[in-house]
Design a protein around this motif. Structure first.
Motif, PDB file in Angstrom:
ATOM      1  N   GLU A  36       0.828  -1.324   0.136  1.00 40.40           N
ATOM      2  CA  GLU A  36       0.082  -0.104   0.039  1.00 40.40           C
ATOM      3  C   GLU A  36       1.119   1.122  -0.267  1.00 40.40           C
ATOM      4  O   GLU A  36       0.516   1.984  -0.187  1.00 40.40           O
ATOM      5  CB  GLU A  36      -0.955   0.468   1.128  1.00 40.40           C
ATOM      6  N   PHE A  37       1.652   0.798   0.949  1.00 39.25           N
ATOM      7  CA  PHE A  37       2.800   2.090   0.819  1.00 39.25           C
ATOM      8  C   PHE A  37       3.485   2.829  -0.496  1.00 39.25           C
ATOM      9  O   PHE A  37       3.033   4.270  -0.650  1.00 39.25           O
ATOM     10  CB  PHE A  37       3.976   2.155   1.968  1.00 39.25           C
ATOM     11  N   ALA A  38       4.123   1.565  -1.060  1.00 41.49           N
ATOM     12  CA  ALA A  38       4.561   1.611  -2.368  1.00 41.49           C
ATOM     13  C   ALA A  38       3.682   2.146  -3.393  1.00 41.49           C
ATOM     14  O   ALA A  38       4.074   2.598  -4.462  1.00 41.49           O
ATOM     15  CB  ALA A  38       5.204   0.209  -2.952  1.00 41.49           C
ATOM     16  N   ALA A  39       2.663   1.646  -3.138  1.00 40.43           N
ATOM     17  CA  ALA A  39       1.444   3.050  -4.542  1.00 40.43           C
ATOM     18  C   ALA A  39       1.587   3.939  -4.359  1.00 40.43           C
ATOM     19  O   ALA A  39       0.706   4.618  -5.259  1.00 40.43           O
ATOM     20  CB  ALA A  39       0.283   1.453  -4.325  1.00 40.43           C
ATOM     21  N   GLY A  40       1.309   4.667  -3.193  1.00 48.08           N
ATOM     22  CA  GLY A  40       1.183   6.137  -3.083  1.00 48.08           C
ATOM     23  C   GLY A  40       1.266   6.751  -1.202  1.00 48.08           C
ATOM     24  O   GLY A  40       0.357   5.411  -0.604  1.00 48.08           O
ATOM     25  N   ALA A  41       1.941   7.556  -0.820  1.00 48.10           N
ATOM     26  CA  ALA A  41       2.052   7.703   0.850  1.00 48.10           C
ATOM     27  C   ALA A  41       1.852   8.813   0.489  1.00 48.10           C
ATOM     28  O   ALA A  41       1.824  10.205   0.282  1.00 48.10           O
ATOM     29  CB  ALA A  41       3.448   7.275   1.343  1.00 48.10           C
ATOM     30  N   VAL A  42       1.850   9.887   1.847  1.00 48.40           N
ATOM     31  CA  VAL A  42       2.039  11.066   2.163  1.00 48.40           C
ATOM     32  C   VAL A  42       3.982  11.497   2.153  1.00 48.40           C
ATOM     33  O   VAL A  42       4.538  10.530   2.683  1.00 48.40           O
ATOM     34  CB  VAL A  42       1.657  11.444   3.773  1.00 48.40           C
ATOM     35  N   PRO A  43       4.140  12.177   1.315  1.00 47.48           N
ATOM     36  CA  PRO A  43       5.229  12.570   0.969  1.00 47.48           C
ATOM     37  C   PRO A  43       6.277  13.048   2.328  1.00 47.48           C
ATOM     38  O   PRO A  43       5.551  13.115   3.871  1.00 47.48           O
ATOM     39  CB  PRO A  43       5.430  14.011   0.614  1.00 47.48           C
ATOM     40  N   GLY A  44       7.260  11.872   2.592  1.00 45.47           N
ATOM     41  CA  GLY A  44       8.450  11.852   3.891  1.00 45.47           C
ATOM     42  C   GLY A  44       7.095  11.125   4.747  1.00 45.47           C
ATOM     43  O   GLY A  44       8.635  10.691   6.095  1.00 45.47           O
ATOM     44  N   ALA A  45       6.334  10.249   5.193  1.00 46.88           N
ATOM     45  CA  ALA A  45       6.232   9.364   5.959  1.00 46.88           C
ATOM     46  C   ALA A  45       7.293   8.182   5.871  1.00 46.88           C
ATOM     47  O   ALA A  45       8.097   8.175   4.420  1.00 46.88           O
ATOM     48  CB  ALA A  45       4.601   9.313   5.389  1.00 46.88           C
ATOM     49  N   VAL A  46       7.568   7.755   6.781  1.00 51.44           N
ATOM     50  CA  VAL A  46       8.299   5.854   6.501  1.00 51.44           C
ATOM     51  C   VAL A  46       7.044   5.306   6.945  1.00 51.44           C
ATOM     52  O   VAL A  46       6.411   5.662   7.483  1.00 51.44           O
ATOM     53  CB  VAL A  46       9.238   6.256   7.953  1.00 51.44           C
ATOM     54  N   ASN A  47       7.623   4.295   6.521  1.00 51.15           N
ATOM     55  CA  ASN A  47       6.806   2.670   6.495  1.00 51.15           C
ATOM     56  C   ASN A  47       6.503   1.951   7.561  1.00 51.15           C
ATOM     57  O   ASN A  47       8.041   1.618   7.670  1.00 51.15           O
ATOM     58  CB  ASN A  47       6.657   2.367   4.859  1.00 51.15           C
ATOM     59  N   LEU A  48       6.118   2.018   8.258  1.00 46.69           N
ATOM     60  CA  LEU A  48       6.698   1.080   9.574  1.00 46.69           C
ATOM     61  C   LEU A  48       5.147  -0.247  10.410  1.00 46.69           C
ATOM     62  O   LEU A  48       4.631   0.194  10.659  1.00 46.69           O
ATOM     63  CB  LEU A  48       7.661   1.706  11.225  1.00 46.69           C
ATOM     64  N   PRO A  49       4.816  -0.797   9.036  1.00 47.30           N
ATOM     65  CA  PRO A  49       3.527  -1.221   8.914  1.00 47.30           C
ATOM     66  C   PRO A  49       3.272  -2.561  10.542  1.00 47.30           C
ATOM     67  O   PRO A  49       3.947  -3.353  10.567  1.00 47.30           O
ATOM     68  CB  PRO A  49       3.954  -3.008   7.575  1.00 47.30           C
ATOM     69  N   LEU A  50       1.756  -2.164  10.544  1.00 43.79           N
ATOM     70  CA  LEU A  50       1.486  -3.718  11.492  1.00 43.79           C
ATOM     71  C   LEU A  50       0.907  -4.468  10.885  1.00 43.79           C
ATOM     72  O   LEU A  50       1.471  -5.629  11.724  1.00 43.79           O
ATOM     73  CB  LEU A  50      -0.320  -2.918  12.005  1.00 43.79           C
ATOM     74  N   LEU A  51       0.788  -5.246   9.882  1.00 43.04           N
ATOM     75  CA  LEU A  51       0.886  -6.390   8.947  1.00 43.04           C
ATOM     76  C   LEU A  51       1.961  -6.389   7.843  1.00 43.04           C
ATOM     77  O   LEU A  51       2.291  -5.316   6.987  1.00 43.04           O
ATOM     78  CB  LEU A  51      -0.873  -6.143   8.524  1.00 43.04           C
ATOM     79  N   THR A  52       2.646  -7.360   7.544  1.00 42.19           N
ATOM     80  CA  THR A  52       3.120  -7.688   6.259  1.00 42.19           C
ATOM     81  C   THR A  52       1.593  -7.491   4.930  1.00 42.19           C
ATOM     82  O   THR A  52       0.710  -7.873   4.648  1.00 42.19           O
ATOM     83  CB  THR A  52       3.815  -8.606   6.288  1.00 42.19           C
ATOM     84  N   ASP A  53       2.617  -7.380   3.653  1.00 44.42           N
ATOM     85  CA  ASP A  53       1.670  -7.734   3.080  1.00 44.42           C
ATOM     86  C   ASP A  53       1.144  -9.455   2.218  1.00 44.42           C
ATOM     87  O   ASP A  53       0.185  -9.379   2.652  1.00 44.42           O
ATOM     88  CB  ASP A  53       2.952  -8.016   1.303  1.00 44.42           C
ATOM     89  N   ASP A  54       1.348 -10.099   3.324  1.00 46.44           N
ATOM     90  CA  ASP A  54       1.148 -11.507   3.173  1.00 46.44           C
ATOM     91  C   ASP A  54      -0.045 -11.597   4.132  1.00 46.44           C
ATOM     92  O   ASP A  54      -1.054 -12.102   3.664  1.00 46.44           O
ATOM     93  CB  ASP A  54       2.084 -12.763   2.961  1.00 46.44           C
ATOM     94  N   GLU A  55       0.535 -10.996   5.193  1.00 49.89           N
ATOM     95  CA  GLU A  55      -0.686 -11.220   6.633  1.00 49.89           C
ATOM     96  C   GLU A  55      -1.984 -10.694   6.339  1.00 49.89           C
ATOM     97  O   GLU A  55      -4.017 -10.772   6.359  1.00 49.89           O
ATOM     98  CB  GLU A  55      -0.327 -10.556   7.503  1.00 49.89           C
ATOM     99  N   ARG A  56      -1.662  -9.432   5.490  1.00 46.26           N
ATOM    100  CA  ARG A  56      -2.569  -7.992   4.984  1.00 46.26           C
ATOM    101  C   ARG A  56      -3.790  -8.934   3.877  1.00 46.26           C
ATOM    102  O   ARG A  56      -4.572  -8.732   3.465  1.00 46.26           O
ATOM    103  CB  ARG A  56      -2.189  -6.733   4.142  1.00 46.26           C
ATOM    104  N   HIS A  57      -3.071  -9.647   2.517  1.00 43.86           N
ATOM    105  CA  HIS A  57      -3.668 -10.167   1.987  1.00 43.86           C
ATOM    106  C   HIS A  57      -4.694 -11.185   2.772  1.00 43.86           C
ATOM    107  O   HIS A  57      -5.542 -12.077   2.301  1.00 43.86           O
ATOM    108  CB  HIS A  57      -2.688 -10.805   1.437  1.00 43.86           C
TER     109      HIS A  57
END
Length: 389
Positions: A36-57
């Protein structure tokens, strides 16, 4: 049992809040999945995810097949033990460096709430969240890309390749560097080792820059003369039309100076980046291969004979560099590209825009002109800001 913490009041963020976050550079933690972050994010944000891509899926699939309750139950099972500790440690480490950071997820819902609760339980302090999450912030950003949001007078900076337009823009505060936002120099040789942002991220970066520019109430907005496309990214059509309608300033520079500028950027600085990425031996070799590939992409426009000349001179310069440590030979192929390809193409384009040209001059002359245009901004109904450097 974990103590329940108070929930943050969920009042809608205002446009002023979003603008201030961008202007102040408030750190943001994006807890969405990496995809999700790679598709678009707020400029300057850092991605520290709650769920991995697999877990989200897996959670999303469960939601579609079994419903909300089952999906939430699966999420709770996935976020136990080590997974929870890993996420929490990442958030706490970042908050230790940036205690004013805010959290956000897709819509400001469960994921950022869970993260805030865990952080609050560990520290006794709930971190602030962005109400509405990325979706709401994205809506604000898209609102900056419409004509009604542009209240400064657009001024377009043109000039032949190598005239130093980007260097000049860096000396002004009331500018937006489109090439930097798109991570591309705007020419066939303009790709960087790092990939271009997604189209959504390019739009987000551009919108943020416009919001910051508007916040400072500049009278003029100076951008480089670009087409709608910058590499694989493109300007929204209505915004491109606004820039295309701005008055045109032409930066002029002697051929020798332009050759030096191109050589410094595309040879010296570029090879330094390649060395840092691939090593002292492999880096320059990789650079040469990429430059040859860039020349090949111009085959139809250069013509077969000119392409052969350019590549021969490039390789001759490369051999001289390898044996003598002298980069000056690269000026020969750069000169051919400028005189026989880029200059005729630019002259043809500028001739079609000649009615928009209001000033021509060298670097210092153009700088003085642009600063004067900004300083007399009271004619647009606003006081001119101080601090142009």
């Amino acid at each position: 049992m974990e103590q329940s913490l108070p929930v943050i009041p969920r009042h809608a963020e205002t446009a002023e809040t979003y603008s201030r976050l961008l202007v102040d550079g408030v750190p943001l933690i994006d807890v969405r999945a990496p995809v999700e972050f790679a598709a678009g994010a707020v400029p300057g944000a850092v991605n520290l995810p709650l769920l991995t891509d697999d877990e989200r899926h897996r959670v999303g699939l469960c939601y579609r097949q079994q419903g909300s309750d089952a999906a939430h139950a699966l999420g709770r099972r996935l976020l136990r033990g080590q997974r929870r500790e890993e996420a929490l440690v990442a958030w706490l480490d970042h908050l230790e460096k940036f205690p004013e950071a805010r959290l956000y997820c897709a819509r400001g819902g469960s994921r950022s709430a869970i993260a805030a609760q865990w952080i609050g339980a560990a520290t006794g302090r709930l971190p602030p969240r962005l109400v509405g999450g990325y979706k709401a912030f994205r809506a604000f950003l898209l609102g900056q890309l419409v004509p009604a949001a542009i209240d400064a007078v657009p001024i377009v900076l043109g000039g032949r390749t190598g005239s130093g337009k980007t260097l000049l823009l860096r000396r002004l505060a009331n500018t937006i560097d489109l090439e930097a936002l798109a991570n591309h120099r705007g020419s066939s040789f303009g790709q960087f080792l790092t990939v271009q942002p997604s189209q959504a991220d390019f739009e987000n970066r551009l919108a943020a820059a416009l919001a910051i520019h508007r916040f400072h109430r500049y009278a003029t907005l100076v951008v480089e003369d670009e087409g709608r496309h910058i590499g694989k990214r493109f300007l929204p059509k209505e915004l491109a039309d606004i820039f295309a309608g701005g008055v045109l300033i032409v930066l002029e520079a002697p051929l020798a100076e332009r050759i030096n500028t191109i050589s410094a950027e595309y040879v010296d600085e570029a090879q330094a980046v390649y060395r840092s990425s691939f090593g002292d031996e492999a880096g320059p070799v990789r650079w040469l291969a990429d430059m040859e590939a860039s020349a090949d992409r111009l085959a139809k426009r250069l013509g077969a004979a000119r392409l052969v000349r350019v590549k021969q001179l490039l390789n001759r310069a490369w051999q001289r560099q390898r044996t003598e440590g002298d980069h000056h030979g690269h000026r020969d192929w750069i000169k051919i590209l400028l005189q026989e390809y880029y200059d005729p193409m630019y002259d043809y384009q500028i001739d079609k825009k000649k009615e928009r040209v209001v000033f021509r001059g060298g670097v210092e002359e153009v700088l003085s002109y642009l600063r004067e245009r900004e300083e007399t901004g009271e004619t647009t109904g606003r006081a001119a800001p101080a601090g142009l450097s």
